[in-house]
Enzyme design. Structure first.
Site, PDB file in Angstrom:
ATOM      1  N   SER A  38       0.818  -1.214   0.000  1.00 41.14           N
ATOM      2  CA  SER A  38       0.000   0.000   0.000  1.00 41.14           C
ATOM      3  C   SER A  38       0.849   1.259   0.000  1.00 41.14           C
ATOM      4  O   SER A  38       2.069   1.237   0.234  1.00 41.14           O
ATOM      5  CB  SER A  38      -0.938   0.035   1.212  1.00 41.14           C
ATOM      6  OG  SER A  38      -0.308   0.636   2.327  1.00 41.14           O
ATOM      7  N   ILE A  39       0.178   2.367  -0.202  1.00 37.44           N
ATOM      8  CA  ILE A  39       0.806   3.685  -0.213  1.00 37.44           C
ATOM      9  C   ILE A  39       1.378   4.067   1.141  1.00 37.44           C
ATOM     10  O   ILE A  39       2.259   4.916   1.246  1.00 37.44           O
ATOM     11  CB  ILE A  39      -0.231   4.745  -0.684  1.00 37.44           C
ATOM     12  CG1 ILE A  39       0.452   6.046  -1.100  1.00 37.44           C
ATOM     13  CG2 ILE A  39      -1.292   4.976   0.400  1.00 37.44           C
ATOM     14  CD1 ILE A  39      -0.492   7.016  -1.801  1.00 37.44           C
ATOM     15  N   LYS A  40       0.886   3.428   2.204  1.00 33.60           N
ATOM     16  CA  LYS A  40       1.312   3.781   3.554  1.00 33.60           C
ATOM     17  C   LYS A  40       2.767   3.426   3.837  1.00 33.60           C
ATOM     18  O   LYS A  40       3.340   3.914   4.816  1.00 33.60           O
ATOM     19  CB  LYS A  40       0.387   3.114   4.581  1.00 33.60           C
ATOM     20  CG  LYS A  40      -1.036   3.633   4.569  1.00 33.60           C
ATOM     21  CD  LYS A  40      -1.124   5.094   4.950  1.00 33.60           C
ATOM     22  CE  LYS A  40      -2.563   5.557   5.097  1.00 33.60           C
ATOM     23  NZ  LYS A  40      -2.675   6.962   5.535  1.00 33.60           N
ATOM     24  N   ASP A  41       3.376   2.594   3.002  1.00 33.41           N
ATOM     25  CA  ASP A  41       4.804   2.324   3.174  1.00 33.41           C
ATOM     26  C   ASP A  41       5.603   3.624   3.137  1.00 33.41           C
ATOM     27  O   ASP A  41       6.633   3.762   3.815  1.00 33.41           O
ATOM     28  CB  ASP A  41       5.310   1.406   2.059  1.00 33.41           C
ATOM     29  CG  ASP A  41       4.918  -0.042   2.263  1.00 33.41           C
ATOM     30  OD1 ASP A  41       4.076  -0.314   3.137  1.00 33.41           O
ATOM     31  OD2 ASP A  41       5.437  -0.902   1.537  1.00 33.41           O
TER      32      ASP A  41
END
Length: 332
Positions: A38-41
């Site tokens: 996900s983008i949260k990385d």
């Protein structure tokens, strides 16, 4: 190399099967190509690196955070490679796939009622803050209020989009919960070209739409919805409305119907926020009267939601009939 080396520089693809004006392009950044999916990385690695540099995160520490799943997955993955412990709180609407993945990476998962009002003891944010306060040698990312959240996107997502497309970018469209993706990316793109339009997508039941248009936070308008990782029941300090030009509401049906379209027409199995983002990008594209390039992000993979939004039985039980949303309606 550790997994952190592969965060960012995700593919940018053009979506060509939606009914938009012929001279308007929609491009989506495939954020599920990040290591934890996900983008949260991007924000987790950025905040953890900063905390280590400043001595706020020390060997053997416990990372505590409230999450709708994706931030938790990034924390669990990085904690596993750096010998940290992870304790994650989340609302009970988070998919079983997300919860199981966190536990598989060694994280402790505490599930809280989605219906718990903000600031009550049962709310997942309150629980995380309590655990952090009671746990020695612990660190909390505080993603909702930490300016480093948006800064991570200002320094990565925004530059990557600009490097690929430059001044052809007309608008950046994305849903928001913490607001980091929209705020940081929009701030960078507007720095490069002040004409770039920034559009926030907000689910019905969240507070951001009315707050942006009327300056009002009405607790009576807070209502349950199924899309994970979008909208909020309180104002996140990370959400920078000064770079937002418009806020558009979407429904669960809008998001999930678009997810089905992406899977069946574009070969992209995505999460609910991806469906919402593309639905919103289509609405913005249809409002354009001259050549334009609309950019959005697909925050995570639909593999995390197979038991829900790609499960006909779950959809039926929750009153969703595919094809009823407005995604594929012709432009007026």
């Amino acid at each position: 190399m550790k997994i952190q080396s592969f965060i960012g520089n995700t593919p940018l693809v053009e979506l060509k099967t939606f009914d938009v004006p012929a001279d308007v392009r929609i491009l989506a950044k495939l954020e599920f190509f990040n290591p934890s999916g996900s983008i949260k990385d991007r924000i987790v690695s950025y905040i953890i690196d900063d905390a280590e540099r400043r001595g706020l995160l020390k060997p053997g520490a416990t990372i505590v955070e409230n999450t709708s799943g994706n931030t938790g997955a990034a924390i669990a993955a990085l904690a596993a490679t750096r010998d940290y412990r992870a304790i994650l709180t989340m609302p009970d609407k988070v998919s079983k796939e997300k919860q199981d993945a966190l536990r598989a990476m060694g994280a402790q998962v505490i599930v809280c009622p989605t219906s718990a009002p903000p600031d009550t003891a049962e709310h997942y944010v309150t629980q995380a803050r309590r655990i952090h306060a009671e746990t020695p040698n612990s660190f909390m990312l505080n993603q909702y209020d930490n300016p480093l959240n948006a800064e991570a996107h200002f320094n990565s997502t925004g530059p990557e989009i600009w490097s690929a497309l430059g001044r052809s970018v007309t608008a950046f469209v994305a849903s928001g919960s913490t607001g980091g993706t929209l705020s940081g990316t929009s701030r960078f793109l507007k720095l490069k070209n002040s004409a770039v339009k920034s559009v926030l997508l907000d689910p019905v039941g969240s507070i951001y739409h009315r707050y942006f248009h009327e300056g009002v936070v009405d607790p009576a308008q807070i209502a349950p919805y199924f899309v994970e990782g979008a909208g909020e029941d309180h104002l996140a300090k990370c959400m920078d409305f000064s770079v937002v030009d418009d806020v558009i509401q979407f429904t669960d049906a809008d998001a999930f119907d678009t997810c089905q379209h992406l899977a069946q027409r574009e070969g992209l199995i995505c999460g609910g926020t991806s469906g919402a983002n593309v639905w919103g990008a289509v609405q913005v594209a249809r409002s354009m009267t001259k050549p334009a390039t609309i950019v959005t992000v697909l925050p995570d993979s639909g593999n995390k939601y197979i038991s829900k939004i790609y499960n006909p039985e779950w959809l039926s039980q929750n009153g969703f009939k595919l094809g009823e949303a407005r995604t594929l309606e012709p432009a007026p």
